[in-house]
Design an enzyme around this catalytic site. Sequence first.
Site, PDB file in Angstrom:
ATOM      1  N   HIS A 248      54.594  51.942  20.851  1.00 55.55           N
ATOM      2  CA  HIS A 248      55.178  52.616  19.673  1.00 55.55           C
ATOM      3  C   HIS A 248      56.437  51.938  19.139  1.00 55.55           C
ATOM      4  CE1 HIS A 248      52.432  55.928  20.154  1.00 55.55           C
ATOM      5  NE2 HIS A 248      52.934  56.305  21.327  1.00 55.55           N
TER       6      HIS A 248
HETATM    7  O1  VJV Z   1      55.651  64.766  19.742  1.00 55.58           O
HETATM    8  C1  VJV Z   1      56.663  64.094  19.817  1.00 55.58           C
HETATM    9  C2  VJV Z   1      57.872  64.345  18.920  1.00 55.58           C
HETATM   10  C3  VJV Z   1      58.533  65.600  19.007  1.00 55.58           C
HETATM   11  C4  VJV Z   1      60.036  65.626  18.996  1.00 55.58           C
HETATM   12  C5  VJV Z   1      60.582  65.579  20.449  1.00 55.58           C
HETATM   13  N1  VJV Z   1      60.046  66.697  21.256  1.00 55.58           N
HETATM   14  C6  VJV Z   1      60.541  66.625  22.645  1.00 55.58           C
HETATM   15  C7  VJV Z   1      58.556  66.650  21.296  1.00 55.58           C
HETATM   16  C8  VJV Z   1      57.993  66.721  19.862  1.00 55.58           C
HETATM   17  C9  VJV Z   1      57.819  65.252  17.789  1.00 55.58           C
HETATM   18  N2  VJV Z   1      56.785  63.094  20.697  1.00 55.58           N
HETATM   19  C10 VJV Z   1      55.754  62.782  21.660  1.00 55.58           C
HETATM   20  C11 VJV Z   1      55.886  61.326  22.091  1.00 55.58           C
HETATM   21  C12 VJV Z   1      54.736  60.870  22.910  1.00 55.58           C
HETATM   22  C13 VJV Z   1      54.944  59.423  23.350  1.00 55.58           C
HETATM   23  C14 VJV Z   1      53.739  58.834  24.030  1.00 55.58           C
HETATM   24  C15 VJV Z   1      54.014  57.436  24.522  1.00 55.58           C
HETATM   25  C16 VJV Z   1      52.765  56.636  24.885  1.00 55.58           C
HETATM   26  O2  VJV Z   1      52.059  57.269  25.916  1.00 55.58           O
HETATM   27  O3  VJV Z   1      51.880  56.524  23.800  1.00 55.58           O
HETATM   28  C17 VJV Z   1      53.122  55.209  25.306  1.00 55.58           C
HETATM   29  C18 VJV Z   1      54.011  55.062  26.460  1.00 55.58           C
HETATM   30  C19 VJV Z   1      55.875  63.687  22.808  1.00 55.58           C
HETATM   31  N3  VJV Z   1      54.845  64.351  23.356  1.00 55.58           N
HETATM   32  C20 VJV Z   1      55.350  65.062  24.406  1.00 55.58           C
HETATM   33  C21 VJV Z   1      56.710  64.807  24.449  1.00 55.58           C
HETATM   34  N4  VJV Z   1      57.005  63.972  23.447  1.00 55.58           N
HETATM   35  C22 VJV Z   1      57.657  65.349  25.413  1.00 55.58           C
HETATM   36  C23 VJV Z   1      58.907  64.760  25.507  1.00 55.58           C
HETATM   37  C24 VJV Z   1      59.845  65.255  26.417  1.00 55.58           C
HETATM   38  C25 VJV Z   1      59.505  66.351  27.240  1.00 55.58           C
HETATM   39  C26 VJV Z   1      58.239  66.936  27.109  1.00 55.58           C
HETATM   40  C27 VJV Z   1      57.327  66.423  26.193  1.00 55.58           C
HETATM   41  C28 VJV Z   1      61.111  64.688  26.544  1.00 55.58           C
HETATM   42  C29 VJV Z   1      61.997  65.214  27.474  1.00 55.58           C
HETATM   43  C30 VJV Z   1      61.609  66.271  28.271  1.00 55.58           C
HETATM   44  N5  VJV Z   1      60.388  66.832  28.143  1.00 55.58           N
HETATM   45  C31 VJV Z   1      62.548  66.838  29.286  1.00 55.58           C
HETATM   46 ZN    ZN Z   2      50.234  57.654  25.152  1.00 56.08          ZN
END
Ligand code: VJV
Ligand code: ZN
Length: 396
Positions: free
Chosen positions: A149
């Site tokens: 990403h």
């Molecule tokens: O969905 C999103 C973005 C948000 C804003 C931030 N919040 C935490 C979640 C919603 C819109 N981000 C995704 C990013 C996924 C990245 C995937 C990476 C790869 O596998 O493709 C390659 C290495 C997302 N989904 C879930 C989370 N973020 C998430 C983030 C956290 C969390 C729980 C879920 C960050 C910190 C903590 N918990 C403590």
């Molecule tokens: Zn992924």
Amino acid sequence: LAESSGITRPKGYNVSFHCNPEMEKHHFGMTHPMKPWRLTLSKSLIYSYGMSFAMDNYLTRAATYEELASFHSTDYLDFLGTVLPEAVPRDLENQNPDLKYNLGGSDCPLFDGLYDYCSMSAGSALDAARKIVSQQSDIAIAWGGGLHHAKKAEASGFCYINDIVIAILELLRFYPRVLYIDIDVHHGDGVEEAFFSTDRVMTVSFHKYDPNNFFPGTGALDDNGPKSEHNPGAHHAVNVPLNDGITDEQYDMLFNNIIGKIVEKFRPSAIALQCGADSLAGDRLGRFNLQVQGHGACVEFCKRLNIPMILFGGGGYTPRNVARAWTYETSIAINCQDKISPILPEHAPWREQFRQDTLFPTLEQILGEPRQNRNPQKRLQEIIQHVTEQLRFVES
Ligand code: VJV
Ligand code: ZN
Ligand code: CA
């Protein structure tokens, strides 16, 4: 050990394994889903099976600033190299941090040693690419890479430095055409965007697609590169948007069909395969019903093409299943998948972490009850049809 397990070097080709154990010591935060420790668990299972005896093993160095700057902007790298974890300005409720380059939020937190972590991931990927370019390796493995990403001047979705783009740029110094394939459950948007304007890289991502409810929201079936006829990159982005619960059988059918057609038309001289393990059933963030066998079948299909290949890691948020998949895929790379025991080695460290003692847990063992499959066969045929028509515009 290698003798007793029957694992020997593959005949007629060479596999290299690139890792930097220092990477595994970094933390995104206690409860953050991205756990570099999954690399430790994967490697320990790979070694427990005796697979290191069948590959060239390299402890990689960190990528240099100049190497990172082959893709990233120097402004971004300078900030990444100097910013301190406490430096994110926040408002009173500790909400809405004022983010520069999307750094310091919950997805891409600032942590101690961040710059080192990023440059190590890129260093492994770059070493893998160089072994392919020098033809010392036919398959080079970098499970610590695959951070698809990251943008030229922006962090995104747990990714700060796009090691894949940096590695592909290295391949392009030698190979005329590179095929990028991405089986992470998320859309490989950063790699797609980086090669948007060239016909020397074709990008293909299979992913869960729901523009409003699943990250990053891009990668629709008809997002295929620049719309302008005059842009050489037109038609060189393939997107396979999927719904929850896809099974091994359906995924393999799609993968073999689509990749088969693309290889025939595009004739890549090298393949970069991102093996994100969050497409497995039971992943903390993923939505698919893939098993270790189905995920590995993608690697096996690519390997049979006999084209030089880099295997990258990527996502994967249930560490025991990440370790299973990347171990099985390492065994496919060295062609010992039929020799290794499906029962985890007795002496494997952290064996209790795996819950079941098998490399291939059933869906019932993983999930209790499987997630509902929302991918009707008719939709999969439409996807194949669209890609087939798209490929008519790709010159061979
Ligand atoms: O969905 C999103 C973005 C948000 C804003 C931030 N919040 C935490 C979640 C919603 C819109 N981000 C995704 C990013 C996924 C990245 C995937 C990476 C790869 O596998 O493709 C390659 C290495 C997302 N989904 C879930 C989370 N973020 C998430 C983030 C956290 C969390 C729980 C879920 C960050 C910190 C903590 N918990 C403590
Ligand atoms: Zn992924
Ligand atoms: Ca993907």
